[in-house]
Write an enzyme that holds these catalytic residues in place. Structure first.
Site, short mmCIF file in Angstrom:
data_model
loop_
_atom_site.label_atom_id
_atom_site.label_comp_id
_atom_site.label_asym_id
_atom_site.label_seq_id
_atom_site.Cartn_x
_atom_site.Cartn_y
_atom_site.Cartn_z
N ALA A 127 0.82 -1.21 0.00
CA ALA A 127 0.00 0.00 0.00
C ALA A 127 0.86 1.27 0.00
O ALA A 127 2.08 1.21 0.04
CB ALA A 127 -0.94 -0.01 1.20
N HIS A 128 0.20 2.40 -0.04
CA HIS A 128 0.89 3.69 -0.13
C HIS A 128 1.79 3.97 1.06
O HIS A 128 1.45 3.67 2.19
CB HIS A 128 -0.08 4.86 -0.33
CG HIS A 128 -1.23 4.91 0.62
ND1 HIS A 128 -2.06 5.98 0.69
CD2 HIS A 128 -1.69 4.02 1.52
CE1 HIS A 128 -2.98 5.76 1.60
NE2 HIS A 128 -2.77 4.58 2.11
#
Lengths: 350, 350, 350
Positions: C241-242
Site C-alpha cells: 500500500a501507499h
C-alpha cells in the site's frame, strides 16, 4: 507547472506573509520539502519543522502565532489541511486533463461512439457498439469489449479490461490491470466426477463515483448483473464473484473476496483479506475486521464483526486474549484435576 | 440474434403451447424477464412468476399443470433446467464463434503456425515457433511467448499472458489478466544476507478442459513442469507456485495459494483464500474449507479439513464453538480455583 | 542452443569421463532426463538414477566412486549443484539476451531516452520524458508512464505497468501483470456518509536487484515515495500500500499484503497470505509465519511471530495445540464443576 505564492494564495483565498513572488513547482511534506516546494502545517506537532523547512512556501492557519522567524513565504488560511487537499486535487486533475487526444495505433470497432475531450492511449481497444461519454480517459492497452457503456469523466488506467456488455457510470476510476466481467466460477459436478461449465451470460454494472483498485477482478453475473453501487471504493486485488451486489458508499480493502450472490449493504467497511461466503447479506453499516471469514448474514445495521469465522468483535477480542493463554489454562485445569483426585483420596482415606 | 419459439422448441425437442411465432432475442430470469426474453421454470417455488412474467416465452416441465392462464408461449420439455443450460451454452458459444479473423495490428513471430477458424485480436502477440491449433480465440492484447503450444478450441481472453514454452491443451479457457509461466519464487540466501536468484527454466503444462480465472498466476517449474491436469477449474486471483501438480477435475476457489512442489489430488475441492504449504500432498477427493492453512499432507481420500492450521473439519467446528466461549470457560476455571482454595482452607481449619 | 560435453566442461572447469563430443541441448532432472539433456547428481539419494538415466551427460562430484557402468558422459567438478546452477543462470541470461532490438509497432513519447542493448517488444508503451538505462528489456504490452526512470539491466515482462514518476533501479525483474504506482487507497469520509478521494501524488521507488512477482500491486505514496529497498524479493499477487517502506534483502511470499505507511525492516521473511496493518514497524530480521495478521509493531530484531493476530510463534504453536483439544478441555472442566458441586453437597451433608 510553476506558480507564484500570490497565484496560490488567490486560489485558496489566503493572505500572504513574506515574498509573494516566490515560485513553487511541487508539493511536499513540511519535514522533507526542498526549495521550490509548497508544504502545509496542520498538526501542531509539526510546528518545529516550520522554522527549519526548506520549502519555499507553507500553508498555515490564520490563527498560528509564530515563535521564531520563518524563511518560507506563508499563506494563511482557515483550514490548512483542506486547503492543501484542494491543491492536491487541482494538481491530480490537471495531470489527468493533460492527457487528451488519440495516440496511434489504437482500435475502435463498428458502431462505437466516444464523447468530447477524451484520451485514447496507444494500443487501447474499443470493441463494437460501445457508447462512451465525454472526458473519458482510456490509457494505453485498455481493453473494452462489445456493447460497453461508460459514463462521463471516467478514467480507465493502463491495461484495465472490460468484458462485453459491461456498464460503467460517470466519474469512475478503474486502475491498471482491473478485470471486469470475467466469467463467474460456475461449474456443475457431473456423475463421472467431471465439471460442466455453467454459462455466464450476465454482465457487471458499476454506478457513478466508483473507484476500483489495481488488479481487482469482478465477475459477470450468471444471468442479470453483478452490481457495485454509487460511491463505493474497492482496493487492489479484491475478488467480487458473480451476482454479488455491493451497496452505496461502502469501502472494501485489499485482497478481500466476496463469494457468489452475496449482498453487502450501504456504508459498510470491509477491511483487508476478508472472505465473505456466498448467498448471504450484510446489513448497512456492517464493519468486518481484517482477515475475517464471514459465514452468516448480518441482519442488524452497525454490527462490527471479526474472526474466522467472524462473530461479535468485542467477544472475539476477549476470546483471543484467553486463546493466547490456553497453555496456562490447560496447566491450571490439570492442577485442579490432580488436586481433586488427591482430595478424593483424602476423603477415601478418611 | 433473434429466434422464433418454434426454432427454439425444435432445438430442444420440446412441444409448444401458445404462439409458436413469438420472437425472443435474450435470456432472462422468470421473475425479471421482459418482452423479447426467454425464461425457464424449474423450481416450483417460482411458479407464481409464470402467471405474471413479462417474458415472451418460458421453458417448462412437460408435467406442469397450469393453475391460471399464461401470457407467454410455453415450450414443454422433460428437464427445463438442463434445456435452458443447453441454450445458455449455445448462446455463449455463438458469441465466441462470432469472433473470427484477424484484427490489425497484431504480431506473430517467425516459425509460428495457427490452425483454422481462429480469432487474433488487435495488439495480440504471438512469439516465435509457436504451434496453435484450430478454432483458437486470442483476444486483444494477449501475450504468447516463444515455443508455446495451444490445443484446439482454446480461448485466451484479453491481456492474458503465456511465458515462453508454456503448453496449453484443448478446450481451455484462460481469462483476462492471467499470467502463466512467470518465474518461480526461488532465491538462495547468501552468507552476506542477500539472496541469489535460482534460475527457473521449467515450464507450465495445462491439460485439456481447464478453466483459469482472471488475474490468476501460475509459475513455471524450476526444472520440469508445473502441471494442471485435465478438467480442473481454477478461480480468480489464485496463486500456483513452481513445480505444483494439481490433479484432474479439481476445483480451486478464488484467492487460494499453493506453495512450491505441492501435489493436489484428483477431484479435490479447495475453497476460497486457502493456503497450502510447499512439498506436501493432498489425497484424491480432499476437501479444504475456506481460509484454511494446510501445513501437512493428507493421505486418506475423502478427508475434509478446515482451520489455520487445518485439521478435521468436525473437530475444528467443535473447537471453534468452545473458542467463542473461552472467556466464560476462563471464569468457570477461576471460580473452581477459588472454591478449591477455600476447600483447602476449610480442610486446614478442620 | 546445442553444446558439446567438452564445451560445457571447459565452462565449468571440469574433467570429462566418456564421450567428450556428446551433444546436449537442454537441462533436466537426472530421474527424468532424455537423450540430449544434461543433468547433475548432487544428493547421494539420487545416485541410483545415474546408472539408468537417459541424459546424454551428467555433472558429478570429482569424489564420486562409480558402483556400476554409466552410459552418459560425466563431467566431474568439485560442487555439482553450484556448477549446475551456474549453467542455469547462463541459460536463462542467454535466453534474455537473445531478445534485442525493436518490434513494431511500439510507442515512445517525447523526451524519452533508452540506452544500448535494449529490447522493446511490440505494443510496449513508453511515455514522455523517461530515462531508461542500458540493456533494459521491455517485453510486449508493457506500459511505462511519463517521467519514469529505469536502471541498467532491468527486465519488464509482458504487460507490466509502471505509472508516471516511478523510479526503478538496476538489475530488477518485474514480472507480467505487475502494477507499480497505482493510487493509494485514500478516501476521507464525509458527513453525508460518502467518501472523498484523497489525491495520491507521490510515487514508487524500487532500488537495485529487486524482483517483483506476477500481478503484484504497489501503490504510490500519498506524498513522497513508497520504497522497496535493495535486494528485496516479492512474490506473486502481493499488495504493497501507499507510503510503505520495505527494507533491504527482505522476502515477501505470495498473496501477502502490507497496509499504508508500515515499515518492514531489512532481512525480514514474510511468509504467504500474511496481512500487516498500517502505520507499524517490523524490526530487522523479523519472521512472520504464513496467514498471520500482524497488528502491532515488532521492536526486537530476530523476532518470529505467527497467528491472526500474530504473537510469539512458539506460544502460538502451544496455544493451537490446546485449541484443537478445547472440546476435551471443556468436558474436563464440566466434570470438575460437577464433582465440585458433589463435594460441596457431601460437605453439606456432613
Amino acid at each position: 507547472m510553476e506558480f507564484t505564492v500570490q497565484q496560490i494564495a488567490e486560489l485558496l483565498q489566503g493572505t500572504i506573509e513574506g515574498n509573494d513572488q516566490a515560485k513553487v513547482s511541487s508539493l511536499g511534506k513540511i519535514e522533507e520539502a526542498q526549495a521550490g516546494a509548497l508544504a502545509f502545517l496542520s498538526n501542531a506537532k509539526y510546528e518545529p519543522y516550520l522554522y527549519t523547512t526548506g520549502a519555499s512556501a507553507v500553508i498555515v492557519s490564520d490563527k498560528l502565532e509564530l515563535k521564531k522567524p520563518v524563511a518560507a513565504s506563508l499563506i494563511r488560511v482557515s483550514d490548512p489541511y483542506s486547503s492543501f487537499s484542494k491543491l492536491l486535487s487541482y494538481y491530480q486533475n490537471a495531470l489527468l486533463a493533460s492527457k487528451t487526444g488519440l495516440e496511434e495505433p489504437c482500435f475502435m470497432g463498428k458502431g462505437s461512439t466516444i464523447g468530447e475531450g477524451h484520451y485514447r492511449g496507444a494500443f487501447s481497444y474499443i470493441g463494437h457498439n460501445c457508447t462512451i461519454g465525454n472526458n473519458v480517459r482510456i490509457f494505453p492497452q485498455v481493453y473494452i469489449g462489445d456493447n460497453v457503456t461508460i459514463g462521463d469523466n471516467t478514467t480507465l488506467f493502463a491495461g484495465s479490461k472490460l468484458y462485453s456488455n459491461t456498464v460503467i457510470g460517470a466519474n469512475c476510476t478503474i486502475h491498471a490491470g482491473v478485470v471486469i466481467g470475467s466469467d463467474g466460477f460456475g461449474f456443475a459436478p457431473q456423475p463421472d466426477g467431471s465439471y460442466q461449465t455453467v454459462p455466464q451470460i450476465g454482465n457487471v454494472v458499476l454506478e457513478d463515483n466508483i473507484s476500483i483498485g489495481a488488479n481487482t477482478t469482478i465477475d459477470c453475473a450468471t444471468m442479470g448483473s453483478t452490481i457495485i453501487r454509487e460511491g463505493t471504493k474497492i482496493d487492489n486485488l479484491v475478488q467480487i464473484a458473480h451476482n454479488v451486489d455491493v451497496g452505496r458508499h461502502t469501502v472494501i480493502a485489499a485482497q478481500s473476496g466476496i463469494s457468489g450472490s452475496s449482498k453487502v449493504g450501504n456504508h459498510c467497511v470491509i477491511a483487508g483479506q476478508v472472505g465473505i461466503v456466498g448467498h448471504i447479506t450484510l446489513a448497512d453499516k456492517t464493519t468486518v475486521g481484517a482477515q475475517s471469514g464471514v459465514s452468516k448474514s448480518v441482519t442488524k445495521s452497525g454490527t462490527i464483526i471479526q474472526g474466522s469465522p467472524a462473530f461479535d468483535y468485542k467477544q472475539n477480542l476477549k476470546a483471543i486474549a484467553v486463546f493466547r493463554n490456553l497453555p496456562e489454562l490447560q496447566r491450571e485445569l490439570d492442577f485442579l484435576k490432580e488436586s481433586n483426585r488427591n482430595q478424593s483420596e483424602i476423603r477415601d482415606i478418611k
